[in-house]
Design an enzyme around this catalytic site. Structure first.
Site, PDB file in Angstrom:
ATOM      1  N   ASN A 240     -11.195   2.452   2.793  1.00 20.47           N
ATOM      2  CA  ASN A 240     -10.729   2.180   1.556  1.00 20.47           C
ATOM      3  C   ASN A 240     -11.658   1.330   0.610  1.00 20.47           C
ATOM      4  OD1 ASN A 240      -8.915   2.380  -0.708  1.00 20.47           O
ATOM      5  ND2 ASN A 240      -8.672   0.078  -0.422  1.00 20.47           N
TER       6      ASN A 240
ATOM      7  N   GLU B 203       0.677  -1.348  -0.284  1.00 19.28           N
ATOM      8  CA  GLU B 203       0.002   0.061   0.084  1.00 19.28           C
ATOM      9  C   GLU B 203       0.883   1.132   0.100  1.00 19.28           C
ATOM     10  OE1 GLU B 203      -2.945  -0.262  -0.843  1.00 19.28           O
ATOM     11  OE2 GLU B 203      -3.589  -2.405  -0.030  1.00 19.28           O
TER      12      GLU B 203
ATOM     13  N   TRP C  91     -16.453  11.495 -12.946  1.00 15.27           N
ATOM     14  CA  TRP C  91     -15.553  10.919 -11.579  1.00 15.27           C
ATOM     15  C   TRP C  91     -14.981  12.402 -11.037  1.00 15.27           C
ATOM     16  CZ3 TRP C  91     -10.366  12.616 -12.025  1.00 15.27           C
ATOM     17  CH2 TRP C  91      -9.779  12.662 -13.474  1.00 15.27           C
TER      18      TRP C  91
ATOM     19  N   TRP D  24      -9.852   7.443  -7.901  1.00 19.62           N
ATOM     20  CA  TRP D  24     -10.994   7.942  -8.712  1.00 19.62           C
ATOM     21  C   TRP D  24     -10.706   7.507 -10.218  1.00 19.62           C
ATOM     22  CZ3 TRP D  24     -15.937   8.921  -7.721  1.00 19.62           C
ATOM     23  CH2 TRP D  24     -16.014   9.366  -6.344  1.00 19.62           C
TER      24      TRP D  24
ATOM     25  N   TRP E 135     -21.092  11.798 -19.464  1.00 25.50           N
ATOM     26  CA  TRP E 135     -21.619  11.913 -18.311  1.00 25.50           C
ATOM     27  C   TRP E 135     -23.005  12.426 -17.786  1.00 25.50           C
ATOM     28  CZ3 TRP E 135     -18.916   8.532 -15.725  1.00 25.50           C
ATOM     29  CH2 TRP E 135     -17.366   8.326 -16.022  1.00 25.50           C
TER      30      TRP E 135
ATOM     31  N   TRP F 141       1.853   1.790  -3.424  1.00 21.77           N
ATOM     32  CA  TRP F 141       0.729   2.524  -4.305  1.00 21.77           C
ATOM     33  C   TRP F 141       0.650   3.776  -4.069  1.00 21.77           C
ATOM     34  CZ3 TRP F 141      -2.558   1.264  -8.227  1.00 21.77           C
ATOM     35  CH2 TRP F 141      -2.904  -0.319  -8.204  1.00 21.77           C
TER      36      TRP F 141
HETATM   37  C1  LIG Z   1     -11.770   6.985  -4.889  1.00 19.65           C
HETATM   38  C2  LIG Z   1     -10.537   7.014  -3.891  1.00 19.65           C
HETATM   39  C3  LIG Z   1      -9.964   8.157  -3.354  1.00 19.65           C
HETATM   40  C4  LIG Z   1      -9.109   8.211  -2.544  1.00 19.65           C
HETATM   41  N1  LIG Z   1      -8.458   9.244  -1.991  1.00 19.65           N
HETATM   42  C5  LIG Z   1      -7.233   9.202  -0.973  1.00 19.65           C
HETATM   43  C6  LIG Z   1      -6.681  10.336  -0.656  1.00 19.65           C
HETATM   44  O1  LIG Z   1      -7.398  11.433  -0.791  1.00 19.65           O
HETATM   45  N2  LIG Z   1      -5.653  10.289   0.326  1.00 19.65           N
HETATM   46  C7  LIG Z   1      -5.195   9.261   0.575  1.00 19.65           C
HETATM   47  O2  LIG Z   1      -4.274   9.048   1.331  1.00 19.65           O
HETATM   48  N3  LIG Z   1      -5.590   8.045   0.133  1.00 19.65           N
HETATM   49  C8  LIG Z   1      -6.909   8.137  -1.001  1.00 19.65           C
HETATM   50  N4  LIG Z   1      -7.093   6.878  -1.147  1.00 19.65           N
HETATM   51  C9  LIG Z   1      -6.259   5.681  -0.843  1.00 19.65           C
HETATM   52  C10 LIG Z   1      -6.942   4.880   0.345  1.00 19.65           C
HETATM   53  O3  LIG Z   1      -8.335   4.850   0.175  1.00 19.65           O
HETATM   54  C11 LIG Z   1      -6.327   5.553   1.646  1.00 19.65           C
HETATM   55  O4  LIG Z   1      -5.088   5.806   1.379  1.00 19.65           O
HETATM   56  C12 LIG Z   1      -6.481   4.785   2.837  1.00 19.65           C
HETATM   57  O5  LIG Z   1      -7.976   4.354   2.879  1.00 19.65           O
HETATM   58  C13 LIG Z   1      -6.217   5.219   4.078  1.00 19.65           C
HETATM   59  O6  LIG Z   1      -6.670   4.674   5.336  1.00 19.65           O
HETATM   60  P1  LIG Z   1      -5.347   3.983   5.854  1.00 19.65           P
HETATM   61  O7  LIG Z   1      -4.444   5.045   6.405  1.00 19.65           O
HETATM   62  O8  LIG Z   1      -6.068   3.453   7.028  1.00 19.65           O
HETATM   63  O9  LIG Z   1      -4.542   3.026   4.966  1.00 19.65           O
HETATM   64  P2  LIG Z   1      -3.823   1.649   5.384  1.00 19.65           P
HETATM   65  O10 LIG Z   1      -4.558   0.629   4.679  1.00 19.65           O
HETATM   66  O11 LIG Z   1      -3.160   1.483   6.470  1.00 19.65           O
HETATM   67  O12 LIG Z   1      -2.535   1.894   4.264  1.00 19.65           O
HETATM   68  C14 LIG Z   1      -1.348   2.657   4.720  1.00 19.65           C
HETATM   69  C15 LIG Z   1      -0.966   3.616   3.980  1.00 19.65           C
HETATM   70  O13 LIG Z   1      -0.726   3.367   2.447  1.00 19.65           O
HETATM   71  C16 LIG Z   1      -1.195   4.436   1.530  1.00 19.65           C
HETATM   72  N5  LIG Z   1      -2.484   3.710   0.853  1.00 19.65           N
HETATM   73  C17 LIG Z   1      -3.486   2.785   1.024  1.00 19.65           C
HETATM   74  N6  LIG Z   1      -4.110   2.493   0.270  1.00 19.65           N
HETATM   75  C18 LIG Z   1      -3.797   3.522  -0.654  1.00 19.65           C
HETATM   76  C19 LIG Z   1      -4.160   3.649  -2.301  1.00 19.65           C
HETATM   77  N7  LIG Z   1      -5.055   2.652  -2.715  1.00 19.65           N
HETATM   78  N8  LIG Z   1      -3.874   4.467  -3.051  1.00 19.65           N
HETATM   79  C20 LIG Z   1      -2.794   5.172  -2.529  1.00 19.65           C
HETATM   80  N9  LIG Z   1      -2.182   5.112  -1.259  1.00 19.65           N
HETATM   81  C21 LIG Z   1      -2.743   4.056  -0.604  1.00 19.65           C
HETATM   82  C22 LIG Z   1      -1.848   5.662   2.417  1.00 19.65           C
HETATM   83  O14 LIG Z   1      -0.906   6.585   2.603  1.00 19.65           O
HETATM   84  C23 LIG Z   1      -2.298   4.816   3.817  1.00 19.65           C
HETATM   85  O15 LIG Z   1      -2.140   5.526   4.765  1.00 19.65           O
HETATM   86  C24 LIG Z   1      -8.438   6.832  -2.064  1.00 19.65           C
HETATM   87  C25 LIG Z   1      -8.720   5.701  -2.613  1.00 19.65           C
HETATM   88  C26 LIG Z   1      -9.813   5.714  -3.525  1.00 19.65           C
HETATM   89  C27 LIG Z   1     -10.528   4.217  -4.009  1.00 19.65           C
END
Ligand SMILES: Cc1cc2nc3c(=O)[nH]c(=O)nc-3n(C[C@H](O)[C@H](O)[C@H](O)COP(=O)(O)OP(=O)(O)OC[C@H]3O[C@@H](n4cnc5c(N)ncnc54)[C@H](O)[C@@H]3O)c2cc1C
Length: 474
Positions: A348, A282, A366, A389, A313, A285
């Site tokens: 997420n 993650e 989107w 998105w 759209w 990612w």
């Molecule tokens: C439509 C959409 C919009 C999103 N917008 C954002 C946003 O504005 N800011 C944001 O930080 N994340 C965003 N995410 C990614 C992800 O949802 C969040 O990072 C995550 O839910 C944060 O929770 P956590 O810290 O508990 O994540 P954990 O599961 O603990 O993951 C650890 C860290 O990894 C990174 N990470 C995890 N998943 C992703 C991912 N899919 N993409 C990029 N980084 C990721 C984050 O920095 C996160 O804090 C988005 C995902 C989607 C599908």
């Protein structure tokens, strides 16, 4: 003659494991922090009050950390090119250091700040800090930026990772310099209300470096060992919720990495290692989306797959408002949107469900959803949000783009007891679990609970989306 260096904090609101700050401290003992409240950013239409409040909380913690270490964090409210130059000149600073950003507008701004400073003989040094590997470090065999995550991850994981950098004490301003700073525009840290933002709910993660480090410890004590499954269930604490801290740099990415390596070294279980590595993926990612935005700045304003820029759209405002307010009549979608509106954060799995619903069921652009997320998320971040998105809408860098989430089957898999739905939709609390997870709630029950009828039919809409999508591809 002073040898003061100003360190300009932006997305790195911490003292520990801060690449640029440590570099400044190695050059001189007199390092003073500065944060610039940029009126242009604060008046943008993509600002979330919760994000501003969290950021100010981080700044307050950072100010206290500077004070404890014998120095100061100055606050100015100005256009950065103008404000930083005025401050640096007034203090006789020899240089300003900062950590680099991947977003197109900040990169443009940084170039103008650099020009403005070099004009008056102030040196600028910049560093990559917010990622383990800079976007300039990882390319395909043919020296192209990666557009697909899996090969990016394979390359990323092979690279040696930097260690956290040292935390060094600095000396601060002299009395005369303090006076000069005030004359040059240094102000007391304002509150969110002073800046015109109201946020009175608790934060999902308390601001500051200490709260972020504590959260990392808690996550690495338990949930990380079940992450690969736990991360999918929004009703449980299966993820770290470190995203606000990563957004504002309240914790260093090298510190996170080191912690995961320490626990990997301590475990003898392949299964535990697998869960920890899923979490590391993650983090990759996050870096994948950052490098994508850095190399393809047009992502900020349009679809990666260009035919999507002419997608027909729907502009149904009523549907959009129902989605924003959590009143679509689809319980999992509404629960998620209420979590977002009430806490500034969303799980997420639910981000993927609501994004799919907006784009594939309501067939709404989107970019409307992207903007609403930026206006509400505590962790709102251009690269990750845009990446999420574009992935969800099928417009982005994804080798298997056409994904449509069925709200009912997602609920049956990931909220099988409807705990999450009941938490965020208290009006549905007393209904049968079977009805909540399938979404098959009778019209009478909906009326009695004051809960809306479904605003669209999922099966019909997904067929419609697919037919538009196939014409677009043709
Ligand atoms: C439509 C959409 C919009 C999103 N917008 C954002 C946003 O504005 N800011 C944001 O930080 N994340 C965003 N995410 C990614 C992800 O949802 C969040 O990072 C995550 O839910 C944060 O929770 P956590 O810290 O508990 O994540 P954990 O599961 O603990 O993951 C650890 C860290 O990894 C990174 N990470 C995890 N998943 C992703 C991912 N899919 N993409 C990029 N980084 C990721 C984050 O920095 C996160 O804090 C988005 C995902 C989607 C599908």
């Amino acid at each position: 003659m002073s040898d003061l260096i100003l360190f300009w904090h932006r997305r790195d609101l911490r003292i520990s494991d801060n690449w640029g700050l440590a570099a400044a401290r190695r050059v001189t003992s007199q390092v003073v922090g500065v944060f610039c409240l940029d009126p242009e950013i604060l008046s943008g239409d993509d600002i979330a009050p919760v994000r501003v409040a969290y950021m100010l909380g981080c700044l307050q913690c950072l100010q206290e950390d500077y004070q404890r270490g014998g120095s100061q964090l100055l606050i100015i409210q100005d256009n950065p090119a103008q404000g930083l130059r005025k401050l640096a000149v007034a203090l006789g600073a020899i240089a300003i250091y900062w950590n680099r950003d991947v977003e197109p507008l900040p990169r443009q701004r940084d170039r103008s700040v650099e020009e403005s400073l070099t004009e008056v003989g102030i040196k600028v040094e910049t560093f990559w800090d917010q990622v383990l590997h800079s976007p300039e470090a990882i390319f395909t065999g043919s020296k192209e930026p990666y557009k697909v995550y899996t090969p990016y991850w394979r390359k990323w994981i092979q690279q040696p990772k930097p260690e956290p950098c040292e935390r060094l004490k600095s000396t601060g301003l002299t009395e005369a310099q303090e006076k000069a700073a005030l004359e040059a525009g240094a102000i007391a840290l304002p509150t969110a209300k002073d800046l015109g933002f109201i946020w009175s709910e608790p934060f999902i993660l308390e601001p500051g470096e200490t709260a972020a480090s504590d959260r990392l410890e808690i996550f690495c004590d338990r949930a990380i060992y079940e992450y690969d499954e736990g991360r999918n269930f929004p009703a449980i604490d299966g993820t770290s919720v470190l995203s606000p801290a990563l957004r504002f740099g309240a914790i260093g990415i090298r510190t996170l990495w080191q912690k995961t390596q320490e626990i990997i070294a301590l475990t003898r279980s392949d299964e535990a290692r697998h869960h920890i590595q899923t979490w590391q993926q993650e983090l990759a990612w996050r870096e994948f989306y950052q490098q994508a935005l850095y190399h393809f700045p047009a992502l900020a304003t349009g679809a990666f797959r260009q035919p999507f820029d002419r997608f027909p759209w729907s502009d149904n405002q009523e549907h959009f408002q129902a989605w924003c307010q959590g009143r679509t009549g689809y319980p999992i979608v509404d629960a998620a949107m209420r979590q977002l509106n009430q806490t500034g954060w969303m799980h997420n799995r639910c981000r993927m469900i609501v994004a799919s619903f907006l784009t594939k069921d309501l067939i709404i652009n989107w970019q409307w959803g992207e903007k609403y997320f930026m206006q509400t998320l505590i962790d709102g971040d251009l690269a990750s949000n845009n990446g999420g998105w574009q992935w969800s809408s099928s417009s982005g860098m994804d080798p298997k783009p056409l994904r449509i989430f069925n709200p009912a089957s997602q609920t049956q898999k990931y909220d099988p007891e409807a705990e999450y739905i009941r938490q965020w939709l208290p009006e549905l609390r007393n209904l049968d679990t079977a009805h909540l997870v399938t979404g098959k709630i009778s019209s009478g029950d909906r009326q009695a609970c004051g809960y809306p009828q479904p605003i669209v039919d999922h099966n019909r809409q997904q067929k419609l989306f697919k037919s538009i999508y196939s014409q677009l591809k043709a």
